[in-house]
Design a protein around this motif. Structure first.
Motif, PDB file in Angstrom:
ATOM      1  N   ALA A  11      82.983  -2.497  14.026  1.00  0.00           N
ATOM      2  CA  ALA A  11      83.339  -1.233  13.422  1.00  0.00           C
ATOM      3  C   ALA A  11      84.311  -1.384  12.296  1.00  0.00           C
ATOM      4  CB  ALA A  11      83.969  -0.327  14.441  1.00  0.00           C
ATOM      5  N   GLY A  75      82.870  -4.714  20.290  1.00  0.00           N
ATOM      6  CA  GLY A  75      84.012  -4.307  19.486  1.00  0.00           C
ATOM      7  C   GLY A  75      85.337  -4.628  20.157  1.00  0.00           C
ATOM      8  N   ASN A 232      81.736   0.982  10.684  1.00  0.00           N
ATOM      9  CA  ASN A 232      81.394  -0.052  11.670  1.00  0.00           C
ATOM     10  C   ASN A 232      80.400  -1.039  11.091  1.00  0.00           C
ATOM     11  OD1 ASN A 232      82.699   0.265  14.132  1.00  0.00           O
ATOM     12  ND2 ASN A 232      81.244   1.755  14.901  1.00  0.00           N
ATOM     13  N   ALA A 284      88.540   2.312  13.613  1.00  0.00           N
ATOM     14  CA  ALA A 284      88.401   1.985  12.194  1.00  0.00           C
ATOM     15  C   ALA A 284      89.744   1.670  11.546  1.00  0.00           C
ATOM     16  CB  ALA A 284      87.726   3.148  11.464  1.00  0.00           C
TER      17      ALA A 284
END
Length: 366
Positions: A11, A75, A232, A284
């Motif tokens: 991401a 992630g 992402n 993010a």
């Protein structure tokens, strides 16, 4: 401008408007992020015996949400073997997930094709042979070759075209990583879906033949979720200066719409804060090194995570789970996670769990 990219973090990216930093290796630093670890454990525990999430309310295997869960595990840089198991299990559903079968004969669903192809590649698989299906070729077949929509993915279905910007972002990753001749066009079309303010819209222009296919041309509606999800995928694309500029603008916009308490709404006027949007945006911002904002977002998400202190409630068997919002958390304490509400809890966890890594100063460094 140089971006510090954590490959495989799935991401997000960097911004000139926000202080950039180096993301620390996960091994030792993230081991101490208890909240993130518990969230990932809960999410992995939701997988059925077939390594996919099953929606018991409507009795179907949810391949798309299972891939989202795999992206969250990746992630968070935890449970890599589980993420690969999800890819293998999803491969067995390739026809039903990406094609119409007898219910929509000859159909190819562009977004699903792109998503499974990209995920397969991101976990180290071969997207040209997914249980016998060449998903790269299938994706190229639904990618527009020329005209104002060159690079745009389009559903081939008797029921119409529902492809959107999120699917387009997965196509950009899949085609780029596969070395496809369609990659540059797919990335270019994706970048057209970013409005001047920096956000990405969700729906594409309804008329695929219209000369103007841009977000600004259609006065696209702001979307926190779409912007973060596209970021992402942009981290996984080697797109040069244009991608860098898009990344900078998107990350700056995300930072500008964060609420004072650290939370995010969807971007739509009147819609309240939730852990899906806050988790995605915080994930993010952490990836770009905006650690103060990322940490504020993580702290807000943490308020709605089931912890040991909730052991005297109906959530005592759900340690690590993340509620969508305050109302869902309150209901969960009283009623537990029911068959009807479990899908919402799962969706919250897939989008919010990796953001909790930013609670640790050792993980997110400016």
């Amino acid at each position: 401008m140089k971006h510090t990219i954590l490959r495989g973090a799935v991401a997000l990216t960097g911004t000139a408007a926000l202080a950039l930093g180096t993301i620390a290796p996960a091994d030792a630093a993230r081991a101490g992020v208890r909240e993130e670890k518990k969230a990932v454990q809960w999410l992995a525990g939701e997988l059925g015996e077939g390594d996919l999430l099953v929606n018991e309310q409507y009795d179907f295997t949810d391949v798309g949400l299972s891939i989202d869960a795999g992206l969250a595990l990746k992630g968070a840089e935890r449970k890599g073997a589980v993420a690969r198991d999800i890819a293998a299990a999803a491969a067995g559903q390739v026809a039903s997930y990406t094609q119409g079968g007898e219910f929509d004969e000859g159909a190819v669903y562009a977004g699903a094709t792109a998503k499974l192809a990209a995920y397969t590649l991101l976990v180290g698989g071969d997207a040209t042979d997914v249980d016998g299906t060449d998903l790269v070729a299938q994706l190229e077949g639904v990618t527009t070759d020329e005209g104002p929509s060159a690079g745009r993915i389009v559903d081939q279905s008797a029921y119409g075209d529902y492809a959107n910007t999120i699917g387009q972002s997965f196509a950009a990753v899949a085609l780029s990583r596969a070395g496809s001749a369609d990659a540059d066009a797919a990335v270019s079309f994706l970048l057209q879906q970013q409005c001047e303010e920096g956000y990405f819209r969700l729906p594409l222009t309804a008329d695929a033949d219209a000369e103007d296919q841009t977000c600004d041309g259609a006065e696209g509606q702001p979307s926190v979720d779409t912007t973060a999800l596209v970021l992402n995928q942009l981290l996984e694309v080697d797109g040069g200066a244009d991608v860098t500029a898009a990344v900078d603008a998107a990350a700056a916009w995300l930072g500008s719409v964060q609420k004072d308490n650290g939370s995010f709404g969807t971007g739509v006027d009147g819609e309240g804060a939730n852990t899906n949007s806050t988790g995605l945006a915080g994930w993010a911002l952490g990836a770009v090194g905006s650690c103060g904002k990322a940490r504020k977002a993580a702290r807000w998400v943490k308020k709605f995570q089931v912890a040991s202190k909730h052991s005297e409630t109906q959530l005592d068997q759900e340690i690590g789970a993340i509620a969508f919002d305050r109302a869902a958390f309150k209901a969960g304490k009283t009623d537990g996670i029911t068959v009807e509400t479990r899908d919402q809890w799962r969706r919250a966890a897939t989008q919010a769990a990796p953001s909790l890594q930013n609670l640790s100063k050792a993980t997110c460094k400016q």
